[in-house]
Scaffold this motif. Structure first.
Motif, PDB file in Angstrom:
ATOM      1  N   ILE A 136       0.842  -1.199   0.000  1.00  0.00           N
ATOM      2  CA  ILE A 136       0.000   0.000   0.000  1.00  0.00           C
ATOM      3  C   ILE A 136       0.875   1.245   0.000  1.00  0.00           C
ATOM      4  O   ILE A 136       1.678   1.449   0.909  1.00  0.00           O
ATOM      5  N   LYS A 137       0.710   2.041  -1.049  1.00  0.00           N
ATOM      6  CA  LYS A 137       1.596   3.202  -1.200  1.00  0.00           C
ATOM      7  C   LYS A 137       1.123   4.378  -0.358  1.00  0.00           C
ATOM      8  O   LYS A 137       1.910   5.220   0.040  1.00  0.00           O
ATOM      9  N   LYS A 138      -0.169   4.433  -0.119  1.00  0.00           N
ATOM     10  CA  LYS A 138      -0.724   5.554   0.648  1.00  0.00           C
ATOM     11  C   LYS A 138      -0.390   5.400   2.145  1.00  0.00           C
ATOM     12  O   LYS A 138      -0.384   4.288   2.672  1.00  0.00           O
ATOM     13  N   THR A 139      -0.123   6.529   2.780  1.00  0.00           N
ATOM     14  CA  THR A 139       0.102   6.497   4.229  1.00  0.00           C
ATOM     15  C   THR A 139      -0.784   7.552   4.882  1.00  0.00           C
ATOM     16  O   THR A 139      -1.201   8.508   4.246  1.00  0.00           O
ATOM     17  N   ILE A 140      -1.052   7.357   6.164  1.00  0.00           N
ATOM     18  CA  ILE A 140      -1.832   8.312   6.935  1.00  0.00           C
ATOM     19  C   ILE A 140      -0.917   8.876   8.014  1.00  0.00           C
ATOM     20  O   ILE A 140      -0.343   8.103   8.783  1.00  0.00           O
ATOM     21  N   LYS A 151      -0.117   7.523  11.709  1.00  0.00           N
ATOM     22  CA  LYS A 151      -0.673   6.171  11.811  1.00  0.00           C
ATOM     23  C   LYS A 151       0.254   5.179  11.131  1.00  0.00           C
ATOM     24  O   LYS A 151       0.946   5.525  10.168  1.00  0.00           O
ATOM     25  N   LYS A 152       0.233   3.971  11.651  1.00  0.00           N
ATOM     26  CA  LYS A 152       0.959   2.921  10.960  1.00  0.00           C
ATOM     27  C   LYS A 152       0.029   1.732  10.752  1.00  0.00           C
ATOM     28  O   LYS A 152      -0.970   1.583  11.456  1.00  0.00           O
ATOM     29  N   ILE A 153       0.379   0.913   9.781  1.00  0.00           N
ATOM     30  CA  ILE A 153      -0.467  -0.227   9.456  1.00  0.00           C
ATOM     31  C   ILE A 153      -0.238  -1.345  10.454  1.00  0.00           C
ATOM     32  O   ILE A 153       0.893  -1.724  10.728  1.00  0.00           O
TER      33      ILE A 153
END
Lengths: 142, 142
Positions: B116-120, B123-125
């Motif tokens: 997943i290229k998108k990040t918030i 936040k971390k996955i």
DNA sequence: TCAACAGTTTAGAATAAATATAATGTATTA
DNA sequence: TAATACATTATATTTATTCTAAACTGTTGA
């Protein structure tokens, strides 16, 4: 009510009778550029706030389910106490922030094509959903 | 009851008191080579069938949730009326057969790494789950 | 060993989402 | 416009899950 006709068409094409309630629900769901996520409870609240008519809970459930069947809405697979729905029916994925109970879209372009090598005899894949749970990044977690 | 001691250890190491009920639930869940999927209802039924003790619904819920917190069980994100759990806590994915209401494991090796290229920000996955819905392949569907 | 405490279990009540019901209302059609 | 098939509604029901408070049990340390 400007878009009412287009919703009447949309409903009619799906074999649904264009009733006051369904048109209202269409307006709330589709009368905007932006797609969004919602629960039934939230949808009812929006309708109550912006409509003059009252729509019963049962009708909201029925209509949402009809729209899902027709492909106007998508259900988001999430183990939550209430079901989440998405007005964006294009192929895309989601972050779910468990701390804030918030869904965030991930565009298809932001995820490499999910390629599943395994197959099940007699079955074909209907949809592939990626759910990435996210948490705060501050302290070191286990 | 041969494996009881190992479950007592497992529970104690996680800060859970090894009670009769929890040990019994451990036996049902972990005393087999095969991992499996279950709902609370199904778990209660299995316990009733193979145990001499009675375990209340509340205890089953409490214990399952404690095990999830400890990482002994995983919840499977599925919009279903009941929650589904998995004794396989390794990284893997699922088919969900909506026609038969059946979950099927997809091993990690059978899916390319989901990137997943998108990040918030902030936040971390925490986890990434793929749910592939499958349907019968016989007639041409829309 | 045993008392004291904290954590656990339990039955049953409470909650809440979702579905079913059956009476009333409305869009469609011929 | 009458007939009918479909929709809406309020309400009751169902069902999963959580809560509660009393009784119970594992643990700790004197």
């Amino acid at each position: 009510m400007a878009y009412a006709e287009q919703y009447i068409d949309k409903l009619r094409k799906s074999g649904l009778r264009p009733t006051k309630q369904r048109i209202k629900i269409c307006e709330v769901l589709f009368d905007t550029d932006k797609t969004f996520h919602f629960t039934i409870k939230e949808l009812v609240k929006i309708i109550e706030n912006q409509a003059n008519i009252k729509v019963s809970l049962a009708t909201v459930y029925n209509t949402v389910h009809a729209f899902i069947k027709k492909g106007y809405l998508k259900e988001i697979p999430l183990n939550a106490s209430q079901s989440y729905y998405d007005t964006n029916v294009t192929h895309h994925h989601h972050f779910f922030d468990e701390e804030e109970n918030r869904l965030i879209d991930i565009h298809q372009d932001d995820v490499d094509e999910v390629n599943i090598k395994k197959t099940i005899p007699g079955k074909k894949i209907k949809s592939v959903e990626v759910i990435a749970k996210i948490v705060s990044d501050n302290q070191s977690q286990k």
